[in-house]
Design a protein around this motif. Structure first.
Motif, PDB file in Angstrom:
ATOM      1  N   LYS A   1       0.921  -1.117   0.031  1.00  0.00           N
ATOM      2  CA  LYS A   1       0.058  -0.033  -0.096  1.00  0.00           C
ATOM      3  C   LYS A   1       0.868   1.366   0.006  1.00  0.00           C
ATOM      4  N   ALA A   2       1.770   1.249   0.692  1.00  0.00           N
ATOM      5  CA  ALA A   2       3.148   2.352   0.697  1.00  0.00           C
ATOM      6  C   ALA A   2       3.533   2.709  -0.690  1.00  0.00           C
ATOM      7  N   LYS A   3       3.844   1.556  -1.312  1.00  0.00           N
ATOM      8  CA  LYS A   3       4.413   1.729  -2.656  1.00  0.00           C
ATOM      9  C   LYS A   3       3.327   2.350  -3.784  1.00  0.00           C
TER      10      LYS A   3
ATOM     11  N   ARG B   1       3.731  10.692  -6.822  1.00  0.00           N
ATOM     12  CA  ARG B   1       4.619  11.165  -7.929  1.00  0.00           C
ATOM     13  C   ARG B   1       3.709  11.534  -9.112  1.00  0.00           C
ATOM     14  N   VAL B   2       2.862  10.679  -9.547  1.00  0.00           N
ATOM     15  CA  VAL B   2       1.982  11.100 -10.777  1.00  0.00           C
ATOM     16  C   VAL B   2       1.245  12.208 -10.489  1.00  0.00           C
ATOM     17  N   LYS B   3       0.965  12.516  -9.168  1.00  0.00           N
ATOM     18  CA  LYS B   3       0.089  13.633  -8.679  1.00  0.00           C
ATOM     19  C   LYS B   3       0.947  14.904  -8.809  1.00  0.00           C
TER      20      LYS B   3
ATOM     21  N   LYS C   1      -5.858   2.942  -9.690  1.00  0.00           N
ATOM     22  CA  LYS C   1      -5.135   2.084  -8.981  1.00  0.00           C
ATOM     23  C   LYS C   1      -4.816   1.810  -7.510  1.00  0.00           C
ATOM     24  N   ALA C   2      -4.567   3.156  -6.992  1.00  0.00           N
ATOM     25  CA  ALA C   2      -4.217   3.442  -5.766  1.00  0.00           C
ATOM     26  C   ALA C   2      -5.320   3.282  -4.880  1.00  0.00           C
ATOM     27  N   ASN C   3      -6.629   3.422  -5.544  1.00  0.00           N
ATOM     28  CA  ASN C   3      -7.723   3.047  -4.553  1.00  0.00           C
ATOM     29  C   ASN C   3      -8.082   1.884  -4.543  1.00  0.00           C
ATOM     30  N   GLU C   4      -7.968   1.225  -5.613  1.00  0.00           N
ATOM     31  CA  GLU C   4      -8.231  -0.369  -5.711  1.00  0.00           C
ATOM     32  C   GLU C   4      -7.090  -0.788  -4.786  1.00  0.00           C
ATOM     33  N   THR C   5      -6.066  -0.574  -4.606  1.00  0.00           N
ATOM     34  CA  THR C   5      -5.097  -1.084  -3.751  1.00  0.00           C
ATOM     35  C   THR C   5      -5.582  -0.870  -2.247  1.00  0.00           C
ATOM     36  N   GLN C   6      -5.779   0.230  -1.982  1.00  0.00           N
ATOM     37  CA  GLN C   6      -6.220   0.638  -0.669  1.00  0.00           C
ATOM     38  C   GLN C   6      -7.646   0.018  -0.258  1.00  0.00           C
ATOM     39  N   LYS C   7      -8.386  -0.339  -1.211  1.00  0.00           N
ATOM     40  CA  LYS C   7      -9.762  -1.068  -1.100  1.00  0.00           C
ATOM     41  C   LYS C   7      -9.196  -2.570  -0.706  1.00  0.00           C
TER      42      LYS C   7
END
Length: 540
Positions: free
Chosen positions: A131-133, A140-142, A200-206
């Motif tokens: 999750k941290a990754k 970085r993208v943001k 993708k980050a939201n999916e990973t967080q979910k």
């Protein structure tokens, strides 16, 4: 049941610490308790055994032989001590279960649960890293998107400023317009990348909060449930072990109760009789010993000593018990020898039926062993016959004594003085000689066994040609109704009132049994005296 992954998703560290604490209790608390409980049971068992050993000393061979004569009280106490040993063994069994089996299983499970908790912590760290990754990549993208947007915004501001100014050339304005469009396109691209990474980050967080993290919490919860069930089973195992021991202990207590109820003081008194009974008869009445003029003091001492001496004691019951024990041992030896003979005969028959089974030397050896065993058994049977013969003889003597004990006690003075004193003046017993002088005068002819000199008996003997002593004194004829007896054994008369006899010698019976002694007269009428009744066989 509520799940830790849903209810405690943000409390991983406290939950992990609690799990580690509870797991450590398996060894530090429960394991220690079981071990100490086992040590207590072991110490109790040891002290019980020491207590029993202090009251149950090692028995010698002689004491083992006396177990047949053991009183009910002693036997009950000995059996109670044995049951106490059985109880101690049960407590020792409990000690092994608590201090070894249960304690070792608790230590092993503590290690397994600690290892499982570490695996859960490791998985949590793995999911946290993923999750941290994802969050770092999104960041970085943001940042790129923000930077591109600010660059486009600045380029657009430069273009608008140049387009509004009259000092900037047309070419310069077109160049600023292209730069602004270029940065706008790059910003749109970065925006798309940011949107994609955000998804993708939201999916990973979910996945992290609704799948991975709940799984870790659920594993910890399952581990806690498993550990709790194991603790439950462990305690139940100790309880079941005690419940299994309780019926055995109760049975020991019931056996102790039965032993106590079997104590029979009346029977013990009879055992005392069997143990110490000799079969001897009490001494008869003390004889009246008449003193004659001229008797010295030494004569008085001899008479006094002889008056106090009783009949010889044979101690038949101890001899009977000893013979019965020897017969029992001898019969066991004979049975063992007979079984050995049967086995040797079977082996010898096998050699005869199957000559190829063994060599000739082995067959000769077996035949020799069979002959030796047969001879040994024959010798033991001969010894057994001798023992049984001796036992029958003693039993006959005891029967005679029992028959005599049923008869009335003879009057004082039944045993008369020696034959040489029979014709003396004043002969009589204490009962008929301790009266007045008138009674002494009557004793010359009125008492049994006294005959005055020159009486009718002397006339009858001389007229009938009866026998007489060398000094001319004659014996009265033996009463015919008492019959004749034969000596069964040799007997050496040590007292003055006894006579010696040899086995097979015959006598006239002049006085029937009194206190185990019978008065007899030799066939040649040369000597009269007392011999043991048990040594006689009455012919007619």
């Amino acid at each position: 049941m509520q799940q830790w992954g849903v209810e405690l998703w943000d409390q991983f560290e406290p939950i992990l610490a609690l799990n580690r604490k509870d797991t450590a209790c398996l060894e530090s608390v429960y394991g220690k308790f079981m071990k100490e409980r086992g040590e207590i049971e072991k110490e109790y068992s040891k002290k019980l055994k020491v207590l029993v050993s202090s009251y149950l000393p090692k028995e010698s061979k002689k004491e083992k032989d006396k177990k047949d004569d053991e009183t009910t009280q002693n036997r009950s106490f000995r059996l109670i001590l044995q049951e106490t040993i059985y109880q101690a063994n049960q407590h020792e069994h409990l000690a092994d279960i608590f201090a070894k089996e249960i304690y070792n299983s608790l230590v092993k499970k503590c290690e397994d649960y600690t290892k499982a908790a570490k695996e859960c912590s490791k998985e949590k760290k793995k999911y946290d890293a993923e999750k941290a990754k994802s969050d770092q990549h999104l960041e970085r993208v943001k940042v790129k998107y923000q930077r591109s947007f600010f660059d486009w915004e600045q380029a657009q501001m430069d273009y608008n400023k140049a387009d509004a100014s009259n000092d900037v050339s047309r070419n310069q304005i077109q160049k600023l317009a292209k730069t602004s469009d270029s940065r706008k396109n790059y910003c749109e691209q970065m925006k798309g990348d940011y949107a994609h990474e955000l998804m993708k980050a939201n999916e990973t967080q979910k996945q992290y909060y609704y799948q991975y993290l709940p799984t870790v919490f659920d594993n910890l919860q399952a581990l806690t449930v498993t550990r709790g069930n194991f603790v439950k089973e462990t305690f139940m195992r100790g309880i079941q072990a005690e419940k299994q021991v309780v019926p055995i202990v109760v049975k020991c207590l019931e056996e102790m109760e039965r032993c106590v109820n079997e104590i029979d003081p009346s029977q013990d008194t009879q055992l005392v009789i069997q143990r110490y009974k000799t079969g001897n008869m009490p001494p008869g009445d003390i004889q009246f010993e008449e003193l004659m003029p001229g008797d010295t003091g030494d004569k008085y001492k001899t008479i006094n000593k002889k008056s106090k001496s009783g009949a010889p004691q044979e101690h038949l019951y101890p001899r009977k018990r000893e013979l019965e024990k020897k017969i029992s041992v001898k019969e066991e030896e004979i049975n063992k020898g007979q079984r050995e003979i049967v086995g040797l005969r079977k082996v010898l028959e096998t050699y005869h039926q199957n000559p190829s089974f063994g060599d000739k030397k082995a067959e000769i050896k077996i035949a020799g062993e069979l002959e030796a065993a047969t001879l040994k058994v024959q010798n033991m049977e001969s010894e057994l016959h001798t023992l049984k013969t001796d036992l029958i003889s003693i039993e006959n003597k005891l029967d005679a004594m029992r028959n005599r004990s049923n008869a009335d006690t003879p009057k004082s003075g039944r045993r008369s003085a020696s034959l040489s004193d029979r014709g003396s003046v004043g002969y009589g017993t204490i009962s008929n000689s301790s009266n007045s002088s008138e009674q002494d005068t009557d004793s010359l002819g009125g008492k049994r066994g006294a005959a005055p000199v020159g009486s009718r008996w002397d006339d009858d003997i001389h007229s009938d040609g009866g026998s007489s002593n060398s000094d001319g004194s004659s014996f009265p004829p033996p009463p015919e109704n008492f019959g004749v007896a034969r000596a069964l054994y040799d007997f050496m008369g040590e007292e003055e009132s006894n006579i010696s006899m040899r086995s097979g010698e015959e006598f006239h019976v002049t006085e029937l049994d009194v206190d185990g002694w019978t008065k007899v007269l030799r066939m040649d009428m040369a000597q009269e005296g007392y011999v043991p009744t048990s040594f006689l066989e009455f012919l007619h």
